[in-house]
Design a protein around this motif. Sequence first.
Motif, mmCIF file in Angstrom:
data_model
loop_
_atom_site.group_PDB
_atom_site.id
_atom_site.type_symbol
_atom_site.label_atom_id
_atom_site.label_comp_id
_atom_site.label_asym_id
_atom_site.label_seq_id
_atom_site.Cartn_x
_atom_site.Cartn_y
_atom_site.Cartn_z
ATOM 1 N N LEU A 36 0.783 -1.313 -0.081
ATOM 2 C CA LEU A 36 -0.089 -0.040 0.003
ATOM 3 C C LEU A 36 0.786 1.248 -0.292
ATOM 4 O O LEU A 36 1.759 1.487 0.694
ATOM 5 N N ARG A 37 0.371 2.340 -0.672
ATOM 6 C CA ARG A 37 1.108 3.507 -0.743
ATOM 7 C C ARG A 37 -0.142 4.673 -0.527
ATOM 8 O O ARG A 37 -0.818 4.601 -1.370
ATOM 9 N N TRP A 38 0.192 5.757 0.575
ATOM 10 C CA TRP A 38 -0.645 6.750 0.557
ATOM 11 C C TRP A 38 0.099 7.928 0.272
ATOM 12 O O TRP A 38 1.357 8.196 0.590
ATOM 13 N N PHE A 39 -0.508 8.847 -0.469
ATOM 14 C CA PHE A 39 0.007 10.364 -0.690
ATOM 15 C C PHE A 39 -1.138 11.400 -0.759
ATOM 16 O O PHE A 39 -2.222 11.010 -1.047
ATOM 17 N N ILE A 40 -0.828 12.509 -0.590
ATOM 18 C CA ILE A 40 -1.606 13.483 -0.395
ATOM 19 C C ILE A 40 -1.803 14.113 -1.837
ATOM 20 O O ILE A 40 -0.822 14.346 -2.555
ATOM 21 N N ILE A 41 -3.101 14.365 -2.234
ATOM 22 C CA ILE A 41 -3.377 15.253 -3.720
ATOM 23 C C ILE A 41 -4.007 16.719 -2.982
ATOM 24 O O ILE A 41 -4.748 16.454 -1.931
ATOM 25 N N LYS A 42 -4.022 17.712 -4.199
ATOM 26 C CA LYS A 42 -4.830 18.864 -3.551
ATOM 27 C C LYS A 42 -5.506 19.111 -5.012
ATOM 28 O O LYS A 42 -5.137 18.953 -6.065
ATOM 29 N N ARG A 43 -6.786 19.263 -4.660
ATOM 30 C CA ARG A 43 -7.837 19.800 -5.603
ATOM 31 C C ARG A 43 -8.453 21.235 -5.070
ATOM 32 O O ARG A 43 -9.303 21.316 -4.115
ATOM 33 N N GLY A 44 -8.018 22.330 -5.736
ATOM 34 C CA GLY A 44 -8.380 23.713 -5.191
ATOM 35 C C GLY A 44 -7.856 23.979 -4.027
ATOM 36 O O GLY A 44 -6.615 23.586 -4.063
ATOM 37 N N LEU B 32 -4.914 6.341 -2.177
ATOM 38 C CA LEU B 32 -4.237 5.261 -1.798
ATOM 39 C C LEU B 32 -4.015 4.278 -2.965
ATOM 40 O O LEU B 32 -4.861 4.398 -3.862
ATOM 41 N N ARG B 33 -2.958 3.692 -3.151
ATOM 42 C CA ARG B 33 -2.428 2.821 -4.065
ATOM 43 C C ARG B 33 -2.259 1.518 -3.634
ATOM 44 O O ARG B 33 -1.402 1.397 -2.658
ATOM 45 N N ASP B 34 -2.541 0.380 -4.104
ATOM 46 C CA ASP B 34 -2.328 -0.800 -3.895
ATOM 47 C C ASP B 34 -1.292 -1.525 -4.892
ATOM 48 O O ASP B 34 -2.088 -1.860 -6.005
ATOM 49 N N LEU B 35 -0.265 -1.916 -4.915
ATOM 50 C CA LEU B 35 0.515 -2.292 -5.719
ATOM 51 C C LEU B 35 0.265 -3.825 -6.126
ATOM 52 O O LEU B 35 0.701 -4.231 -7.043
ATOM 53 N N GLU B 36 -0.711 -4.250 -5.280
ATOM 54 C CA GLU B 36 -1.161 -5.721 -5.497
ATOM 55 C C GLU B 36 -2.698 -5.586 -5.911
ATOM 56 O O GLU B 36 -3.219 -6.609 -6.032
ATOM 57 N N GLY B 37 -3.192 -4.488 -6.174
ATOM 58 C CA GLY B 37 -4.607 -4.323 -6.588
ATOM 59 C C GLY B 37 -5.113 -4.949 -7.850
ATOM 60 O O GLY B 37 -4.031 -5.181 -9.139
ATOM 61 N N GLU B 38 -6.240 -5.262 -8.205
ATOM 62 C CA GLU B 38 -6.731 -5.968 -9.324
ATOM 63 C C GLU B 38 -6.366 -5.108 -10.399
ATOM 64 O O GLU B 38 -6.222 -5.796 -11.304
ATOM 65 N N TYR B 39 -6.690 -3.995 -10.509
ATOM 66 C CA TYR B 39 -6.555 -2.908 -11.546
ATOM 67 C C TYR B 39 -4.911 -2.937 -12.092
ATOM 68 O O TYR B 39 -4.790 -3.074 -13.172
ATOM 69 N N LEU B 40 -4.288 -2.942 -11.053
ATOM 70 C CA LEU B 40 -2.746 -2.943 -11.514
ATOM 71 C C LEU B 40 -2.292 -4.399 -12.051
ATOM 72 O O LEU B 40 -1.833 -4.542 -13.054
ATOM 73 N N LYS B 41 -2.742 -5.369 -11.506
ATOM 74 C CA LYS B 41 -2.485 -6.793 -11.928
ATOM 75 C C LYS B 41 -3.095 -6.839 -13.311
ATOM 76 O O LYS B 41 -2.498 -7.507 -14.130
#
Length: 173
Positions: free
Chosen positions: A7-15, A22-31
């Motif tokens: 798992l990877r967490w990082f901050i994004i800014k919108r306005g 959150l990104r899961d390097l083992e997630g279904e979309y990535l696989k």
Amino acid sequence: MISHHSLRWFIIKRGDKYAIRLRDLEGEYLKAFHGIDHFPADSKWKINAKFIPTVGKKVTIIDITGRSYQEDSPGLLEFQVDGKTYRLEAGPGETKEDFFVVFGDATNKTTTYGGGRFLDTKGVNPDGTVTLDFNKAYNPPCAFTPFATCPLPTKENKLPVAIPAGEKYAGHH
């Protein structure tokens, strides 16, 4: 960025709002991801645009969820394709000299992502132009996951011309 196992967490800014992505390097979309098709590189789509400063101008950005926020637009990028003139509103880039552009064109919903594509620039050239290399146009995160909150092109950045350059879209989600 914070990480724990896959798992990877990082901050994004919108306005003026912040969120945690959150990104899961083992997630279904990535696989299930097997790369991105792209148009063949073509020098026609590396264009020098005239930079027209718009000091203090704010534009309303709407993201894919329908939320809106204000963002500075340092200038317009005016360029020609096949003898016709077009303009894009630039947003702030990675550094204070660079620009970030969210644009749509006539390839959206056919060969490219329907929500538009992103393009980064490297600031203003000594001759007052900005290089727009559409060969480097790339899909936003929302092309790959339904959980992203990508900005959409402003009305002014929806070009009526096809730009067959950069990344294509094949329905990743």
